[in-house]
Scaffold this active site. Structure first.
Site, short mmCIF file in Angstrom:
data_model
loop_
_atom_site.label_atom_id
_atom_site.label_comp_id
_atom_site.label_asym_id
_atom_site.label_seq_id
_atom_site.Cartn_x
_atom_site.Cartn_y
_atom_site.Cartn_z
N GLU A 9 -11.30 -9.38 1.92
CA GLU A 9 -10.13 -9.05 2.72
C GLU A 9 -10.57 -8.90 4.17
OE1 GLU A 9 -6.52 -5.74 3.10
OE2 GLU A 9 -7.67 -5.91 1.24
N ASN A 28 0.85 -1.19 0.00
CA ASN A 28 0.00 0.00 0.00
C ASN A 28 0.89 1.24 0.00
OD1 ASN A 28 -1.59 2.26 0.96
ND2 ASN A 28 -3.19 0.77 1.44
N HIS A 69 -5.49 3.79 -1.88
CA HIS A 69 -6.84 4.12 -1.43
C HIS A 69 -7.21 5.50 -1.96
CE1 HIS A 69 -9.80 4.25 2.26
NE2 HIS A 69 -10.36 4.65 1.12
N GLU A 86 -8.46 0.68 -3.26
CA GLU A 86 -9.45 0.69 -2.19
C GLU A 86 -10.30 1.95 -2.32
OE1 GLU A 86 -6.74 -1.56 1.22
OE2 GLU A 86 -6.92 0.64 1.22
N ASP A 98 -0.12 4.52 -0.10
CA ASP A 98 -0.82 5.76 0.28
C ASP A 98 0.09 6.78 0.96
OD1 ASP A 98 -3.13 4.63 -0.68
OD2 ASP A 98 -4.00 4.22 1.28
N HIS A 99 0.96 6.29 1.85
CA HIS A 99 1.66 7.23 2.70
C HIS A 99 2.88 7.87 2.04
CE1 HIS A 99 -1.18 6.69 5.82
NE2 HIS A 99 -0.97 5.40 5.86
N GLY A 118 1.02 -1.39 4.37
CA GLY A 118 1.53 -0.11 3.88
C GLY A 118 2.30 0.68 4.91
N HIS A 119 1.63 1.13 5.97
CA HIS A 119 2.22 2.09 6.90
C HIS A 119 3.53 1.59 7.51
CE1 HIS A 119 2.74 4.37 10.67
NE2 HIS A 119 2.26 5.37 9.97
N THR A 167 -7.70 6.42 10.15
CA THR A 167 -7.53 5.30 9.23
C THR A 167 -8.80 4.45 9.31
OG1 THR A 167 -6.08 3.45 8.61
CG2 THR A 167 -6.40 3.85 10.97
N THR A 168 -8.96 3.52 8.40
CA THR A 168 -10.18 2.71 8.35
C THR A 168 -10.39 1.97 9.67
OG1 THR A 168 -9.78 2.41 5.99
CG2 THR A 168 -11.43 1.00 7.01
N ARG A 192 -7.22 12.91 0.67
CA ARG A 192 -6.23 13.36 1.65
C ARG A 192 -4.81 12.93 1.29
NH1 ARG A 192 -7.83 9.98 7.02
NH2 ARG A 192 -9.82 11.02 6.57
N HIS A 193 -4.68 11.90 0.46
CA HIS A 193 -3.34 11.51 0.01
C HIS A 193 -3.34 11.16 -1.48
CE1 HIS A 193 -5.17 7.70 1.17
NE2 HIS A 193 -4.92 7.88 2.46
N ARG A 212 3.42 19.03 2.09
CA ARG A 212 3.90 20.28 1.50
C ARG A 212 3.10 20.70 0.27
NH1 ARG A 212 9.10 22.25 2.70
NH2 ARG A 212 9.43 21.95 4.93
N HIS A 249 -4.45 -4.57 7.45
CA HIS A 249 -4.71 -3.35 8.22
C HIS A 249 -3.93 -3.38 9.52
CE1 HIS A 249 -6.69 0.49 8.67
NE2 HIS A 249 -6.71 0.26 9.96
N GLY A 250 -2.97 -2.47 9.62
CA GLY A 250 -2.22 -2.29 10.84
C GLY A 250 -1.12 -3.29 11.10
N ARG A 303 -9.49 8.10 -1.50
CA ARG A 303 -10.48 8.56 -0.54
C ARG A 303 -11.35 9.68 -1.12
NH1 ARG A 303 -10.66 7.83 4.93
NH2 ARG A 303 -9.29 6.21 5.76
#
Length: 259
Positions: free
Chosen positions: A148, A6, A42, A69, A8-9, A232-233, A99-100, A48-49, A17, A210-211, A44
């Protein structure tokens, strides 16, 4: 077991920025070279990202399957049907959430039509669900082939028990007693294991995510009925310190050793 990265981040850092870098697209080529199986992002509602431009570019250039996603949203459905990613994973979404927070509401009135629209455009549909036989049966009845399992509760319990997570600002309503936490963690892992097996026996392709991080992933990677993990994170957090290639190899090794 496949690893979905993932990204996203990477976009989260860019949006800090509001400039052009880092570009999430660059990550997919590093991921390819170390054998990552698919790219997850994702889109959204609040952007946001990840933005539409990211989705367009990554679907166009990615040499591996792309999993997007998204919420049940008519505008996003239209965007993704035009772009045709390999897979769309329908997830719940709240504007205020960090987060979700849980699995999809499988009784959402627009869910059946949304699923059918994607399927009509030749796009695989997965549903992001909480563990449980009732949820699996409902997902199957909705006509999807892939689900999932949401591992957020498992991850929160693991982190609260084995790290300083309990001191974080994002406090969770969890007991502080270690024996109670351990029992809850064992129950959560058992629920995920049983759900993965039950889903596989129904003919569903079982994924999870997730997580998950480098420490907790081993317990989930041992679940034989799971075919894919999306992470991801944790990978991006390590990549800041050691680089994305090393971070991905470390996660692949953590999953491999669990087997």
């Amino acid at each position: 077991m496949r690893l979905g990265l993932n990204i996203d981040h990477i976009a989260t850092l860019r949006e800090a920025r509001k400039i052009h870098e880092p570009d999430p697209l660059e990550a997919i080529f590093i991921a390819k070279n170390v054998g990552v199986d698919l790219i997850t992002l994702h889109l959204r509602e609040d952007r946001r990202h990840i933005h539409e431009d990211d989705v367009f570019s990554i679907i166009k250039h990615a040499p591996m399957p792309v999993n997007v996603e998204c919420a049940i949203d008519a505008q996003i459905t239209q965007i993704l049907c035009a772009q045709r990613p390999f897979k769309v994973t329908l997830v719940p979404e709240k504007r205020a959430e960090i987060t979700t927070e849980g699995g999809l509401n499988l009784e959402h009135p627009q869910l059946p039509q949304t699923i059918q629209t994607y399927l009509d455009h030749g796009i695989e549909v997965a549903l992001f669900i909480d563990p449980g036989l009732e949820n699996l049966e409902r997902a199957r009845d909705l006509g999807v082939r892939v689900v999932e399992l949401h591992t957020g509760r498992f991850s929160n319990l693991y982190n609260t028990l084995y790290s300083n997570f309990k001191h974080h600002k994002n406090r969770l309503e969890l007991p502080q007693d270690r024996a109670t936490l351990k029992a809850m963690l064992d129950t959560s892992l058992q629920e995920l294991t049983q759900s993965a097996l039950a889903g596989a026996q129904m003919g569903l392709e079982m994924c999870a995510g997730h997580g998950l991080n480098y420490f907790s992933v081993g317990l989930i990677a041992r679940i034989q009925s799971l075919q894919e993990l999306n992470i991801g994170h944790a990978i991006m957090a390590r990549a800041i310190l050691v680089g994305l290639e090393r971070a991905l190899k470390d996660m692949q090794e953590a999953m491999k050793n669990a087997r």
